[in-house]
Scaffold this motif. Sequence first.
Motif, PDB file in Angstrom:
ATOM      1  N   GLU A 126     -39.430   6.807 -12.383  1.00 34.29           N
ATOM      2  CA  GLU A 126     -40.236   6.207 -11.322  1.00 34.29           C
ATOM      3  C   GLU A 126     -41.232   7.182 -10.704  1.00 34.29           C
ATOM      4  O   GLU A 126     -42.324   6.788 -10.274  1.00 34.29           O
ATOM      5  CB  GLU A 126     -39.299   5.658 -10.236  1.00 34.29           C
ATOM      6  CG  GLU A 126     -40.008   4.929  -9.105  1.00 34.29           C
ATOM      7  CD  GLU A 126     -39.038   4.428  -8.054  1.00 34.29           C
ATOM      8  OE1 GLU A 126     -39.510   3.871  -7.042  1.00 34.29           O
ATOM      9  OE2 GLU A 126     -37.807   4.588  -8.247  1.00 34.29           O
ATOM     10  N   HIS A 127     -40.868   8.461 -10.645  1.00 34.09           N
ATOM     11  CA  HIS A 127     -41.725   9.437  -9.969  1.00 34.09           C
ATOM     12  C   HIS A 127     -42.331  10.443 -10.947  1.00 34.09           C
ATOM     13  O   HIS A 127     -42.563  11.609 -10.605  1.00 34.09           O
ATOM     14  CB  HIS A 127     -40.924  10.153  -8.878  1.00 34.09           C
ATOM     15  CG  HIS A 127     -40.388   9.219  -7.827  1.00 34.09           C
ATOM     16  ND1 HIS A 127     -41.187   8.700  -6.825  1.00 34.09           N
ATOM     17  CD2 HIS A 127     -39.155   8.672  -7.659  1.00 34.09           C
ATOM     18  CE1 HIS A 127     -40.456   7.891  -6.068  1.00 34.09           C
ATOM     19  NE2 HIS A 127     -39.233   7.854  -6.558  1.00 34.09           N
ATOM     20  N   LYS A 128     -42.604  10.001 -12.142  1.00 34.35           N
ATOM     21  CA  LYS A 128     -43.244  10.834 -13.160  1.00 34.35           C
ATOM     22  C   LYS A 128     -44.607  11.326 -12.663  1.00 34.35           C
ATOM     23  O   LYS A 128     -45.272  10.665 -11.867  1.00 34.35           O
ATOM     24  CB  LYS A 128     -43.417  10.022 -14.444  1.00 34.35           C
ATOM     25  CG  LYS A 128     -44.070  10.780 -15.594  1.00 34.35           C
ATOM     26  CD  LYS A 128     -44.205   9.893 -16.822  1.00 34.35           C
ATOM     27  CE  LYS A 128     -44.895  10.643 -17.963  1.00 34.35           C
ATOM     28  NZ  LYS A 128     -45.009   9.805 -19.174  1.00 34.35           N
ATOM     29  N   SER A 129     -45.019  12.495 -13.156  1.00 37.63           N
ATOM     30  CA  SER A 129     -46.323  13.043 -12.790  1.00 37.63           C
ATOM     31  C   SER A 129     -47.433  12.028 -12.995  1.00 37.63           C
ATOM     32  O   SER A 129     -47.521  11.377 -14.039  1.00 37.63           O
ATOM     33  CB  SER A 129     -46.623  14.289 -13.629  1.00 37.63           C
ATOM     34  OG  SER A 129     -47.973  14.684 -13.486  1.00 37.63           O
ATOM     35  N   LYS A 130     -48.283  11.882 -11.982  1.00 41.44           N
ATOM     36  CA  LYS A 130     -49.427  10.973 -12.060  1.00 41.44           C
ATOM     37  C   LYS A 130     -50.694  11.672 -12.545  1.00 41.44           C
ATOM     38  O   LYS A 130     -51.752  11.045 -12.642  1.00 41.44           O
ATOM     39  CB  LYS A 130     -49.691  10.364 -10.678  1.00 41.44           C
ATOM     40  CG  LYS A 130     -48.556   9.479 -10.166  1.00 41.44           C
ATOM     41  CD  LYS A 130     -48.867   8.930  -8.777  1.00 41.44           C
ATOM     42  CE  LYS A 130     -47.757   8.031  -8.262  1.00 41.44           C
ATOM     43  NZ  LYS A 130     -48.038   7.517  -6.888  1.00 41.44           N
ATOM     44  N   VAL A 131     -50.577  12.977 -12.843  1.00 45.67           N
ATOM     45  CA  VAL A 131     -51.744  13.761 -13.253  1.00 45.67           C
ATOM     46  C   VAL A 131     -51.596  14.135 -14.729  1.00 45.67           C
ATOM     47  O   VAL A 131     -50.700  14.911 -15.082  1.00 45.67           O
ATOM     48  CB  VAL A 131     -51.881  15.035 -12.403  1.00 45.67           C
ATOM     49  CG1 VAL A 131     -53.154  15.778 -12.775  1.00 45.67           C
ATOM     50  CG2 VAL A 131     -51.859  14.699 -10.923  1.00 45.67           C
ATOM     51  N   PRO A 132     -52.427  13.597 -15.599  1.00 47.84           N
ATOM     52  CA  PRO A 132     -52.314  13.919 -17.027  1.00 47.84           C
ATOM     53  C   PRO A 132     -52.427  15.419 -17.280  1.00 47.84           C
ATOM     54  O   PRO A 132     -53.287  16.104 -16.725  1.00 47.84           O
ATOM     55  CB  PRO A 132     -53.503  13.168 -17.648  1.00 47.84           C
ATOM     56  CG  PRO A 132     -53.804  12.065 -16.690  1.00 47.84           C
ATOM     57  CD  PRO A 132     -53.503  12.630 -15.334  1.00 47.84           C
ATOM     58  N   GLY A 133     -51.527  15.933 -18.119  1.00 47.40           N
ATOM     59  CA  GLY A 133     -51.580  17.344 -18.500  1.00 47.40           C
ATOM     60  C   GLY A 133     -51.040  18.314 -17.478  1.00 47.40           C
ATOM     61  O   GLY A 133     -51.163  19.524 -17.656  1.00 47.40           O
ATOM     62  N   LYS A 134     -50.416  17.805 -16.419  1.00 48.51           N
ATOM     63  CA  LYS A 134     -49.837  18.686 -15.408  1.00 48.51           C
ATOM     64  C   LYS A 134     -48.447  18.177 -15.040  1.00 48.51           C
ATOM     65  O   LYS A 134     -48.232  16.966 -14.926  1.00 48.51           O
ATOM     66  CB  LYS A 134     -50.718  18.750 -14.156  1.00 48.51           C
ATOM     67  CG  LYS A 134     -52.102  19.323 -14.402  1.00 48.51           C
ATOM     68  CD  LYS A 134     -52.944  19.334 -13.128  1.00 48.51           C
ATOM     69  CE  LYS A 134     -54.359  19.815 -13.408  1.00 48.51           C
ATOM     70  NZ  LYS A 134     -55.194  19.820 -12.169  1.00 48.51           N
ATOM     71  N   MET A 135     -47.533  19.121 -14.824  1.00 56.60           N
ATOM     72  CA  MET A 135     -46.147  18.735 -14.552  1.00 56.60           C
ATOM     73  C   MET A 135     -45.428  19.841 -13.790  1.00 56.60           C
ATOM     74  O   MET A 135     -45.658  21.026 -14.030  1.00 56.60           O
ATOM     75  CB  MET A 135     -45.412  18.487 -15.870  1.00 56.60           C
ATOM     76  CG  MET A 135     -43.923  18.236 -15.734  1.00 56.60           C
ATOM     77  SD  MET A 135     -43.062  18.335 -17.328  1.00 56.60           S
ATOM     78  CE  MET A 135     -41.367  18.084 -16.791  1.00 56.60           C
ATOM     79  N   HIS A 136     -44.550  19.447 -12.884  1.00 51.16           N
ATOM     80  CA  HIS A 136     -43.637  20.413 -12.275  1.00 51.16           C
ATOM     81  C   HIS A 136     -42.457  20.598 -13.234  1.00 51.16           C
ATOM     82  O   HIS A 136     -41.401  20.010 -13.071  1.00 51.16           O
ATOM     83  CB  HIS A 136     -43.174  19.933 -10.898  1.00 51.16           C
ATOM     84  CG  HIS A 136     -44.068  20.381  -9.797  1.00 51.16           C
ATOM     85  ND1 HIS A 136     -44.158  21.701  -9.402  1.00 51.16           N
ATOM     86  CD2 HIS A 136     -44.930  19.701  -9.017  1.00 51.16           C
ATOM     87  CE1 HIS A 136     -45.030  21.808  -8.415  1.00 51.16           C
ATOM     88  NE2 HIS A 136     -45.526  20.612  -8.165  1.00 51.16           N
ATOM     89  N   GLY A 137     -42.682  21.420 -14.247  1.00 48.21           N
ATOM     90  CA  GLY A 137     -41.694  21.627 -15.288  1.00 48.21           C
ATOM     91  C   GLY A 137     -40.829  22.849 -15.080  1.00 48.21           C
ATOM     92  O   GLY A 137     -40.061  23.226 -15.975  1.00 48.21           O
ATOM     93  N   CYS A 138     -40.938  23.477 -13.916  1.00 42.41           N
ATOM     94  CA  CYS A 138     -40.110  24.651 -13.635  1.00 42.41           C
ATOM     95  C   CYS A 138     -39.226  24.448 -12.412  1.00 42.41           C
ATOM     96  O   CYS A 138     -38.244  25.160 -12.222  1.00 42.41           O
ATOM     97  CB  CYS A 138     -40.982  25.892 -13.451  1.00 42.41           C
ATOM     98  SG  CYS A 138     -40.057  27.446 -13.472  1.00 42.41           S
ATOM     99  N   GLY A 139     -39.584  23.505 -11.550  1.00 40.31           N
ATOM    100  CA  GLY A 139     -38.780  23.244 -10.370  1.00 40.31           C
ATOM    101  C   GLY A 139     -39.371  23.747  -9.072  1.00 40.31           C
ATOM    102  O   GLY A 139     -38.691  23.789  -8.050  1.00 40.31           O
ATOM    103  N   HIS A 140     -40.663  24.081  -9.087  1.00 40.89           N
ATOM    104  CA  HIS A 140     -41.279  24.571  -7.849  1.00 40.89           C
ATOM    105  C   HIS A 140     -41.395  23.471  -6.804  1.00 40.89           C
ATOM    106  O   HIS A 140     -41.454  23.761  -5.603  1.00 40.89           O
ATOM    107  CB  HIS A 140     -42.651  25.183  -8.143  1.00 40.89           C
ATOM    108  CG  HIS A 140     -42.591  26.407  -9.000  1.00 40.89           C
ATOM    109  ND1 HIS A 140     -43.709  27.146  -9.327  1.00 40.89           N
ATOM    110  CD2 HIS A 140     -41.548  27.032  -9.590  1.00 40.89           C
ATOM    111  CE1 HIS A 140     -43.354  28.162 -10.095  1.00 40.89           C
ATOM    112  NE2 HIS A 140     -42.045  28.098 -10.269  1.00 40.89           N
ATOM    113  N   ASP A 141     -41.439  22.217  -7.250  1.00 36.92           N
ATOM    114  CA  ASP A 141     -41.410  21.113  -6.287  1.00 36.92           C
ATOM    115  C   ASP A 141     -40.101  21.128  -5.505  1.00 36.92           C
ATOM    116  O   ASP A 141     -40.072  20.869  -4.292  1.00 36.92           O
ATOM    117  CB  ASP A 141     -41.602  19.776  -7.002  1.00 36.92           C
ATOM    118  CG  ASP A 141     -40.677  19.589  -8.200  1.00 36.92           C
ATOM    119  OD1 ASP A 141     -40.082  20.581  -8.676  1.00 36.92           O
ATOM    120  OD2 ASP A 141     -40.545  18.445  -8.680  1.00 36.92           O
ATOM    121  N   VAL A 142     -39.018  21.466  -6.185  1.00 33.42           N
ATOM    122  CA  VAL A 142     -37.718  21.594  -5.525  1.00 33.42           C
ATOM    123  C   VAL A 142     -37.712  22.782  -4.567  1.00 33.42           C
ATOM    124  O   VAL A 142     -37.201  22.700  -3.442  1.00 33.42           O
ATOM    125  CB  VAL A 142     -36.588  21.750  -6.565  1.00 33.42           C
ATOM    126  CG1 VAL A 142     -35.228  21.818  -5.881  1.00 33.42           C
ATOM    127  CG2 VAL A 142     -36.626  20.610  -7.560  1.00 33.42           C
TER     128      VAL A 142
END
Length: 447
Positions: A126-142
């Motif tokens: 439901e809360h997948k990245s809305k920006v193509p080619g960018k992702m919080h893939g390390c956990g900095h959002d946490v």
Amino acid sequence: MAAAAPPLLLAGLALAVLAAAVWPSLGAGASLLDDPSGLLRRAKEPAFADWMVGLRRRIHENPELGYEEFETSELVRRELDAMGISYKHPFAVTGVVATIGTGGPPFVALRADMDALPMQESVEWEHKSKVPGKMHGCGHDVNVAMLLGSAKILQEHHDELKGTVVLVFQPAEEGGGGAQKMIEAGAVENIDAIFGAHVADSVPIGVLASRPGPIMAGSGCFEAVISGKGGHAALPHHTIDPILAASNVIVSLQQLISREADPLDSQVVTIGKFQGGGAFNVIPDSVTIGGTFRAFLKESFNQLKQRIEQVIVSQASVQRCSATVDFLTDRIPFFPPTINSPELHNFFVNVAGEMVGSKNVRDRQPLMGAEDFAFYAEVIPSTYYYFVGMYNETRGPQASHHSSYFTVNEDALPYGASAQAALAARYLLERQQPSATPGKAKAHDEL
């Protein structure tokens, strides 16, 4: 028959009994800030935990790369405003530095990194990245959500703090050297100690893990162009083959680790880039290779850097080619090793043990990954970096950090928020300055 107790007295006794049941570890006159397990209970309260989860998901949906964290920075400042916490902004383009407490010494800092990775998220939710080619893939959002949780806890007891907690929301950890830029901007002046926390995919939920001394390696990147003479693949004797030269270079670089490095001194050289030619039957004029090198000791790191350049240039020469080497420091600064203060490690073990129990405070083996938190050790007397566990086998396989399938166990948020708050509050309590006088800061300060 004894007289009945007045209603107000009975109400007071009832409240006292309730308080004792809820905060059993608190003695008379003790502060909740000095009860790490109580802070964890506070962070686990449904409304509190849901608030942090909501923050994390909003940040996750809108990932921003290094020095582009404008919306994330705005979210942080909006939450700080809502809590009545003073801050200064910007530092290093998007960084935010907030303060809670007396405004005087001692000063202890808590840091969170804000940037995302340039990768496409592969997880459908439901809360997948809305920006193509960018992702919080390390956990900095946490990490950001946890530090805002720490801020909320500390602000609820700001008048009990025995000094000042400095909250550092830092941009560009992922290769951009944001910590170094924050230092240059004056974000951490007069700080006595700083703690950094990061969620960890391999550490069990409810566990806090670290170690004294080196915890993460120093790292650098390099790129080399090996030049020869191109020509037809059927006539190699009329060419000077840079592909052959580059292949020999790569093999020789591995021998730096197997034959020159002390086996007890962990080092890594990895080639991750090899570009040359575009046709099956053409030997190209040049080949570009690139990679990274890692070490825990500064002396080993510097020696590795020197030998990488020597090997590339010399091995290319053996094959009649020329080579140039660029260590890319103008774009990707060298990261020093992350080294934890032994004194702060003992402090961490004690505080974390009170919060989660001694069996859930574990030793963490050093990692060859790098972390720009290391830069803070160059200007702050005591630094400490630790990991907040989130692995839960009942959730199924856990993809690693920097994977497009990386997911987060949001149950980890209360542990990180309360741990950072507890470490900061206890640090100030043990190093309080009797002469410090409370100060009143403005709601916020735009620099």
